[in-house]
Write an enzyme that holds these catalytic residues in place. Structure first.
Site, PDB file in Angstrom:
ATOM      1  CB  CYS A 106    -141.361 -64.620 -35.400  1.00  0.00           C
ATOM      2  SG  CYS A 106    -139.866 -64.814 -34.609  1.00  0.00           S
ATOM      3  NE  ARG A 134    -134.424 -44.231 -35.860  1.00  0.00           N
ATOM      4  CZ  ARG A 134    -132.894 -45.606 -36.300  1.00  0.00           C
ATOM      5  NH1 ARG A 134    -133.279 -46.532 -36.113  1.00  0.00           N
ATOM      6  NH2 ARG A 134    -132.088 -44.661 -36.762  1.00  0.00           N
ATOM      7  CB  CYS A 138    -139.825 -61.296 -28.221  1.00  0.00           C
ATOM      8  SG  CYS A 138    -138.409 -62.438 -29.219  1.00  0.00           S
ATOM      9  CB  CYS A 175    -135.677 -49.877 -41.137  1.00  0.00           C
ATOM     10  SG  CYS A 175    -134.791 -48.090 -40.937  1.00  0.00           S
ATOM     11  CB  CYS A 193    -129.504 -50.070 -36.251  1.00  0.00           C
ATOM     12  SG  CYS A 193    -130.611 -49.291 -35.458  1.00  0.00           S
ATOM     13  CB  CYS A 198    -142.894 -59.977 -29.970  1.00  0.00           C
ATOM     14  SG  CYS A 198    -143.213 -59.735 -32.075  1.00  0.00           S
ATOM     15  CB  CYS A 252    -131.850 -50.432 -41.745  1.00  0.00           C
ATOM     16  SG  CYS A 252    -131.797 -50.653 -40.133  1.00  0.00           S
TER      17      CYS A 252
HETATM   18  N1  SAM Z   1    -137.208 -60.411 -35.811  1.00  0.00           N
HETATM   19  C1  SAM Z   1    -136.273 -59.558 -35.651  1.00  0.00           C
HETATM   20  C2  SAM Z   1    -135.344 -59.893 -34.385  1.00  0.00           C
HETATM   21  O1  SAM Z   1    -136.313 -59.491 -33.010  1.00  0.00           O
HETATM   22  O2  SAM Z   1    -133.964 -58.999 -33.994  1.00  0.00           O
HETATM   23  C3  SAM Z   1    -136.047 -58.751 -35.900  1.00  0.00           C
HETATM   24  C4  SAM Z   1    -137.499 -58.179 -35.661  1.00  0.00           C
HETATM   25  S1  SAM Z   1    -138.082 -57.577 -33.580  1.00  0.00           S
HETATM   26  C5  SAM Z   1    -140.059 -56.967 -34.697  1.00  0.00           C
HETATM   27  C6  SAM Z   1    -137.309 -55.766 -33.781  1.00  0.00           C
HETATM   28  C7  SAM Z   1    -137.241 -55.170 -32.390  1.00  0.00           C
HETATM   29  O3  SAM Z   1    -138.755 -54.083 -32.174  1.00  0.00           O
HETATM   30  C8  SAM Z   1    -136.873 -55.614 -31.062  1.00  0.00           C
HETATM   31  O4  SAM Z   1    -136.099 -56.082 -31.181  1.00  0.00           O
HETATM   32  C9  SAM Z   1    -137.604 -54.832 -30.188  1.00  0.00           C
HETATM   33  O5  SAM Z   1    -136.955 -54.365 -29.516  1.00  0.00           O
HETATM   34  C10 SAM Z   1    -139.246 -54.236 -31.003  1.00  0.00           C
HETATM   35  N2  SAM Z   1    -139.900 -54.525 -30.626  1.00  0.00           N
HETATM   36  C11 SAM Z   1    -140.727 -55.091 -31.068  1.00  0.00           C
HETATM   37  N3  SAM Z   1    -142.137 -54.982 -30.728  1.00  0.00           N
HETATM   38  C12 SAM Z   1    -142.254 -54.097 -29.903  1.00  0.00           C
HETATM   39  C13 SAM Z   1    -143.312 -53.242 -29.189  1.00  0.00           C
HETATM   40  N4  SAM Z   1    -144.527 -54.289 -28.789  1.00  0.00           N
HETATM   41  N5  SAM Z   1    -143.029 -52.607 -28.675  1.00  0.00           N
HETATM   42  C14 SAM Z   1    -141.791 -52.161 -28.678  1.00  0.00           C
HETATM   43  N6  SAM Z   1    -140.710 -51.988 -29.359  1.00  0.00           N
HETATM   44  C15 SAM Z   1    -141.313 -53.328 -29.842  1.00  0.00           C
HETATM   45 FE1  SF4 Z   2    -139.614 -62.649 -33.417  1.00  0.00          FE
HETATM   46 FE2  SF4 Z   2    -141.186 -60.410 -32.206  1.00  0.00          FE
HETATM   47 FE3  SF4 Z   2    -139.182 -61.664 -30.732  1.00  0.00          FE
HETATM   48 FE4  SF4 Z   2    -138.510 -61.172 -33.435  1.00  0.00          FE
HETATM   49  S1  SF4 Z   2    -139.788 -59.816 -32.021  1.00  0.00           S
HETATM   50  S2  SF4 Z   2    -137.815 -62.403 -33.237  1.00  0.00           S
HETATM   51  S3  SF4 Z   2    -140.360 -60.932 -34.983  1.00  0.00           S
HETATM   52  S4  SF4 Z   2    -140.830 -62.886 -31.214  1.00  0.00           S
END
Ligand code: SAM
Ligand code: SF4
Ligand code: DTB
Length: 346
Positions: free
Chosen positions: A57, A264, A61, A101, A192, A64, A132
């Site tokens: 990606c 949730r 973030c 989801c 959500c 992530c 979802c």
């Molecule tokens: N890429 C898309 C986005 O960011 O909108 C969708 C997938 S993203 C992985 C969905 C959500 O998962 C993130 O916004 C975050 O809140 C949660 N998430 C991701 N990694 C995480 C982690 N290591 N611990 C807890 N929550 C996490």
């Molecule tokens: Fe990409 Fe992870 Fe951020 Fe979603 S949460 S936009 S998968 S880096």
């Protein structure tokens, strides 16, 4: 039964702060009382996640494992085939999940992906499950296409407070997130939206995150509260662990500010004791992700969850004793007033 508290979206910071900092027993009692006005306290909804496009990606973030900008060694995959998604959803339904989801590691979907996404929605809906998706930011055309394919919920998290946000993500803004949420809501899909705690934020950030959600024009239908899963090689890999009592306070605040939303208990359950999860349910959490994987991270195995549900006398929301799915009925507390009934199914 007490009259249901009015649904408000004019909460002030002072009110939210006062609620969050109440003596713990008062806070839990209040959260459980609000919960019972809208829901059967012994029912928990179950959703199942599938990563339909993993890794690589472009966003940054900090939490992530799927960001190409983090040092995480996860390899990038392509969007998976529609047939595989439907086969996995069928298994999830057999395991008691009512909502499927599908998540993609994208900043936003590309137009070339839309036809496959629509086919996934249609296929999963044909199984009788709610759908979802979480695909990143959406433009108007994408929102309408997903809605017209029958998507029930769109997940897009604000992740943290507006103040702390820029410490966590720099490639898109808090305002971008709110724009997508508004587009989804205006198109008539269910929203959500939640966030993550335990990212090194202050107490005021947890309060402000919930306040931001609770002062949206309409509360999100689902509010996922994720406990950070510290991922190796990401900037948050070694962040100090959050006191679990703070986590429970955050859940209770979500329940009190947003009485009718599904709250949730999301990521991070693998590291939570049965007692902590039970306390989260008491504080008003009434939904979980089931299955041994979230998107890339571990989640408790279904047997383990079933043992916990049995110990607590919790049953799955929306699944009859014969295995049939009946979401609308199961969301309603049997003792609630007619007025509350209408509200609970809104
Ligand atoms: N890429 C898309 C986005 O960011 O909108 C969708 C997938 S993203 C992985 C969905 C959500 O998962 C993130 O916004 C975050 O809140 C949660 N998430 C991701 N990694 C995480 C982690 N290591 N611990 C807890 N929550 C996490
Ligand atoms: Fe990409 Fe992870 Fe951020 Fe979603 S949460 S936009 S998968 S880096
Ligand atoms: C949400 O708030 N939590 C889920 C879902 N929405 C998409 C994702 C949690 C991801 C946990 C880390 C992982 O599995 O990679």
């Amino acid at each position: 039964m007490l009259d249901a508290a009015p649904i408000r979206n004019d909460w002030t910071r002072a009110e939210a702060e006062e609620i969050y900092n109440r003596p713990f027993m008062d806070l839990l009692f209040q959260a459980q009382s609000v919960h019972r006005q809208h829901y059967d306290p012994n029912q928990v909804q179950r959703s199942k996640l599938l990563s339909i496009k993993t890794g690589g990606c472009a966003e940054d973030c900090a939490y992530c494992s799927q960001s190409a900008r983090n040092g995480a060694k996860l390899s990038a995959s392509k969007l998976i085939e529609v047939e595989r998604v439907i086969a996995e959803a069928r298994k999830a339904k057999a395991g008691g999940a009512t909502r499927y989801c599908m998540g993609a590691a994208w900043r936003s979907p590309k137009d070339r992906d839309m036809a496959a996404l629509e086919a996934m929605i249609e296929g999963v809906k044909d199984l009788g499950m709610e759908t979802c998706m979480t695909l990143g930011m959406l433009d108007d055309n994408q929102v309408f296409r997903l809605r017209d394919a029958g998507l029930d919920y769109y997940n897009h998290n604000i992740d943290t407070s507006e103040r702390y946000y820029s410490e966590i993500i720099t490639t898109r803004t808090f305002a971008d997130r709110i724009d997508t949420l508004n587009r989804v809501r205006e198109a008539g899909m269910k929203v959500c939206a939640g966030g993550i705690v335990g990212m090194g934020e202050q107490q005021m950030d947890r309060i402000d995150m919930m306040l931001a959600l609770a002062t949206l024009e309409e509360h999100p239908d689902s509010v996922p509260v994720n406990m950070l899963i510290p991922m190796a090689d990401t900037p948050l890999a070694d962040v100090a662990k959050l006191d679990p009592i703070e986590f429970v306070r955050t859940i209770a605040l979500a329940r009190i500010l947003m009485p009718k939303s599904h709250v949730r208990l999301s990521a991070g359950r693998t590291d939570m004791s049965d007692e902590l999860q039970a306390m989260c349910f008491f504080a008003g959490a009434n939904s979980i992700f089931v299955g041994d994987t979230l998107l890339t991270a571990d989640n408790p195995e279904e047997d383990k969850d079933q043992i916990l549900f049995d110990k607590l006398g919790i049953t799955a929301m929306g699944v009859g004793s014969d295995g049939s799915h009946d979401e609308a009925q199961a969301e309603i507390c049997p003792g609630s007033s007619a007025e509350t009934r209408e509200g609970a199914s809104a």
